[in-house]
Design a protein around this motif. Structure first.
Motif, PDB file in Angstrom:
ATOM      1  N   ASP A 303       6.119  16.093 -12.788  1.00  0.00           N
ATOM      2  CA  ASP A 303       5.421  15.949 -11.637  1.00  0.00           C
ATOM      3  C   ASP A 303       4.721  14.693 -11.250  1.00  0.00           C
ATOM      4  OD1 ASP A 303       6.184  18.558 -10.816  1.00  0.00           O
ATOM      5  OD2 ASP A 303       4.317  19.842 -11.494  1.00  0.00           O
ATOM      6  N   HIS A 307       5.376  12.042  -8.511  1.00  0.00           N
ATOM      7  CA  HIS A 307       4.173  11.513  -7.473  1.00  0.00           C
ATOM      8  C   HIS A 307       3.961  10.147  -7.439  1.00  0.00           C
ATOM      9  CE1 HIS A 307       0.171  11.300  -5.707  1.00  0.00           C
ATOM     10  NE2 HIS A 307      -0.409  10.598  -6.735  1.00  0.00           N
ATOM     11  N   ILE A 356      12.960  15.483  -1.448  1.00  0.00           N
ATOM     12  CA  ILE A 356      11.555  15.495  -1.423  1.00  0.00           C
ATOM     13  C   ILE A 356      11.096  16.532  -0.001  1.00  0.00           C
ATOM     14  CG2 ILE A 356       9.101  14.753  -1.373  1.00  0.00           C
ATOM     15  CD1 ILE A 356      10.470  12.393  -3.116  1.00  0.00           C
ATOM     16  N   GLU A 359      12.222  19.839  -0.372  1.00  0.00           N
ATOM     17  CA  GLU A 359      11.094  20.769  -1.270  1.00  0.00           C
ATOM     18  C   GLU A 359       9.847  21.116  -0.876  1.00  0.00           C
ATOM     19  OE1 GLU A 359      10.980  18.550  -5.067  1.00  0.00           O
ATOM     20  OE2 GLU A 359      12.918  19.138  -5.799  1.00  0.00           O
ATOM     21  N   ARG A 360       9.371  20.115   0.061  1.00  0.00           N
ATOM     22  CA  ARG A 360       7.971  19.961   0.593  1.00  0.00           C
ATOM     23  C   ARG A 360       7.870  20.660   1.971  1.00  0.00           C
ATOM     24  NH1 ARG A 360       5.384  14.307  -1.386  1.00  0.00           N
ATOM     25  NH2 ARG A 360       5.684  14.653  -3.910  1.00  0.00           N
ATOM     26  N   GLN A 362       9.073  18.949   4.692  1.00  0.00           N
ATOM     27  CA  GLN A 362       8.616  17.544   5.465  1.00  0.00           C
ATOM     28  C   GLN A 362       9.862  17.208   6.144  1.00  0.00           C
ATOM     29  OE1 GLN A 362       7.060  15.407   2.099  1.00  0.00           O
ATOM     30  NE2 GLN A 362       4.773  16.051   2.823  1.00  0.00           N
TER      31      GLN A 362
END
Length: 696
Positions: A303, A307, A356, A359-360, A362
């Motif tokens: 993670d 990040h 990403i 997954e998020r 967005q």
């Protein structure tokens, strides 16, 4: 241990598993013989002599500068039994020497103690051992990261490590230059029957690596060498390889031995017969793991890696004047723009962005990925031959360009193949999540792989579409990988058939007996390199996923083992506390370590085949890549979070114990994409956006 024989010439023998060591003395001389059990064509198992030599030819001692490979003889040898095995005591060049042998975990431990028991001192001494082998070819020798079967594909006009040149015909390098600190040789010899040939291998490890040196010499026959630290580069003593194509004087490795001085060295030996000719090197990887027990650093969680690397990726996003993509560099001193493939990988960052975003939840990240792909497909083909594309877009000049070498402009098969692979990954990612994929994306992928793989992909194509003169190498293998990915998307059987033909071509050229290892895939060197082997590994890994079968499994495991010869199994001293274990080297020309390695796919191979060693090493490697990532301003020489150096230097190639601040976008793209895949697999979401299940 057994002792047999009568009278003055007893035979002392110790054995472990299929290996045995024999020591004998006769007429004041000691003889060492290495045996292993082997099966003949009829399947009968019997003892096979790997090699034998007088002890006098196995103990080396030189005094004075420059040093030379001298064998002054082993005088008055005495063999005795010890609690652990056997020992030989003798006198060499005025020094008292004890060589102790014992089997430990399947390897023969060889501890050598040199004592100055006299009244005079010795200055500028170089001490070591030699293993005189029954082979005459320099191509028999492998030194991990340094010398692969003689480096046959290296540019003869460039300075790269070689054996069989120079006045001494020797290559001796620092232990810290070797990811697996060992010297290995494999050879074929004829048996008593004229039609029978045997393969044998020997590996000489530094059991406790540090500041010693390892290598080989060719004086009629080949001998493996382990010395006290003195170097000999391409036959020139006291010379180190210090940068790309450059050498410099080196005065290390010499010993002063006043009266009473003691020097100890510790080695381990393995020998036997490979499962297939040319595959003996695979043992050095797995035996080394037991000997060095690498742990690797784990400074960040997955993670945390994601990040920080996401921050570095976002910093590279550029959109202005109709251009959209991820910059190769963000700082001054570089031509601003997008590079597709090799060291740029703008489309791989687009895949990471979309991954990403999915997954998020967005959507703006998915949209950003789409704009990056559209910009590449809209403009890169304009000045390129049909089916091919330019590689670089300058955001300053608003112009597309290709690569140049020797004054010639060309489309690189390596870079183009990378871009096609990334395009295929984006298509598969979005499509598997129900997002519309423009038909022109699939058409561009299909046209690209069909053009690139119409023949064996060359190094590249001129702007008139003609191929560059074919070089013996593997730069185009990544185009074959893109063809396999395109087959997964389109389902077209012809693509799979063509890919299988091309993989067979490369396998026969490079991986049947590894006599001509993978080379010339990285564009800043012309030599044996890790990157060609990575492309081959990923191709046979894809074939394993698509078709299964024991043959594909064997190919994938063989390719994985060759790649792992580049991965450090130990931690040479490093100024910043950087731990090198788990980091792979680059090429026989560029002796630094970087993050380009298919760690996730290695983990998956281990899971698919039940080989725990691959799963464990893949995780070790990826977590080791968490080192060097800037997590606070000023760390590792960076001010911006998530940045990471392209090169770390555990060897005397450049400034040992340091790293650079050269941070092209591929460093972010490789680590981030690998961490995203690994994290998803651990979370149990490893589904159609990755590589799918083991085929039925």
């Amino acid at each position: 241990m057994t002792v047999v024989g009568e009278g003055e010439s007893p035979v002392f023998r110790i054995a472990s598993g299929d290996k045995s060591l024999e020591l004998t003395t006769e007429q004041g001389a000691a003889r060492v013989a290495f045996w292993y059990e082997a099966a003949d064509r009829a399947g009968a198992v019997g003892g096979a002599l790997c090699f034998a030599a007088p002890l006098s030819r196995m103990l080396a001692m030189s005094t004075g500068r420059p040093w030379h490979i001298a064998l002054p003889g082993a005088h008055e040898p005495e063999i005795c039994r010890t609690a652990e095995g056997l020992a030989v005591c003798c006198e060499v060049g005025g020094l008292a020497v004890e060589v102790a042998f014992a089997f430990v975990r399947g390897l023969l431990r060889m501890d050598v103690t040199w004592r100055n028991t006299g009244e005079r001192g010795y200055e500028d001494a170089v001490l070591g051992v030699a293993l005189p082998l029954p082979c005459r070819r320099a191509s028999a020798v492998t030194l991990p990261q340094v010398l692969y079967r003689g480096n046959p594909s290296a540019d003869p006009d460039r300075t790269v490590p070689r054996l069989g040149v120079g006045p001494h015909r020797a290559l001796v390098v620092e232990e810290h230059r070797l990811p697996v600190p060992c010297a290995h040789a494999e050879w074929r010899t004829r048996g008593r029957a004229a039609r029978t040939a045997f393969s044998s291998y020997v590996t000489l490890y530094a059991a406790e690596p540090g500041e010693g040196s390892l290598g080989a010499v060719q004086h009629g026959r080949v001998s493996l060498l382990a010395m006290s630290g003195a170097l000999m580069f391409n036959g020139v003593p006291d010379t180190a390889y210090v940068h790309k194509g450059k050498t410099a004087p080196y005065d290390g490795g010499y010993l002063d031995l006043p009266p009473g001085a003691v020097h100890r060295a510790h080695y381990a030996l393995d020998w036997g017969s490979p499962v297939r000719p040319g595959h003996g090197f695979r043992r050095l990887v797995h035996q080394g793991l037991g000997l060095y027990a690498p742990e690797g650093a784990r400074p960040l969680t997955l993670d945390q890696i994601v990040h920080h690397k996401t921050a570095a990726m976002d910093r590279r996003w550029y959109e202005a004047q109709g251009a959209a993509g991820f910059l190769k560099f963000t700082g001054p001193g570089h031509t601003p723009g997008f590079l597709y493939g090799w060291t740029g990988q703008s489309l791989k960052l687009a895949w990471c962005d979309a991954r990403i975003g999915l997954e998020r939840d967005q959507p703006w990240r998915v949209d950003r990925c789409r704009r990056a792909v559209d910009f590449y497909l809209d403009g890169s083909a304009a000045d390129a031959p049909p089916g091919l594309r330019m590689s670089f877009y300058s955001t300053q000049d608003r112009a597309w360009s290709a690569f140049e070498r020797d004054g010639e402009t060309f489309v690189s098969s390596r870079a183009y193949g990378d871009a096609l692979c990334d395009l295929a990954d984006v298509i598969e990612l979005l499509g598997s999540h129900g997002h519309a994929v423009p038909r022109r994306w699939v058409r561009a992928l299909t046209e690209g792989v069909d053009t690139a793989c119409a023949t064996v992909p060359p190094l590249g194509w001129r702007l008139d579409g003609s191929p560059l003169p074919q070089e013996r190498g593997a730069a185009g293998l990544v185009c074959v990988l893109a063809l396999l990915k395109a087959h997964r998307i389109t389902g077209e059987a012809r693509m799979l058939r063509r890919a299988e033909q091309l993989v067979a071509h490369y396998r026969h050229r490079h991986a049947d007996d590894w006599a001509t290892p993978f080379a010339r895939a990285t564009l800043d060197a012309v030599c044996e390199d890790k990157e060609g082997g990575i492309a081959y590994f990923l191709c046979v890994y894809e074939l394993l996923l698509l078709t299964g079968g024991e043959r594909r499994r064997a190919w994938a495991e063989g390719a994985a083992d060759w790649l792992l010869t580049w991965v450090y199994q130990w931690d040479p001293p490093f100024d910043s506390g950087f731990r090198t274990a788990g980091w792979p080297g680059v090429s026989v020309q560029n002796h630094h370590v970087d993050v380009f390695f298919p760690a996730y796919e290695l983990v998956r191979l281990g899971e698919l085949t039940g080989r725990e060693v691959y799963r464990r090493l893949g995780e070790l490697i990826l977590h080791a890549f968490g080192q060097g990532i800037c997590t606070k301003a000023g760390e590792w020489g960076f001010e911006a979070l998530g940045e990471q150096a392209e090169g770390f230097f555990p060897t005397n190639w450049q400034a040992r114990g340091t790293s650079n601040t050269w941070n092209p976008s591929w460093v972010t793209a490789q680590v981030l994409s690998q961490a995203l895949r690994m994290r998803a697999a651990r979370a149990g979401s490893d589904g159609p956006w990755d590589d799918g299940p083991w085929p039925p």
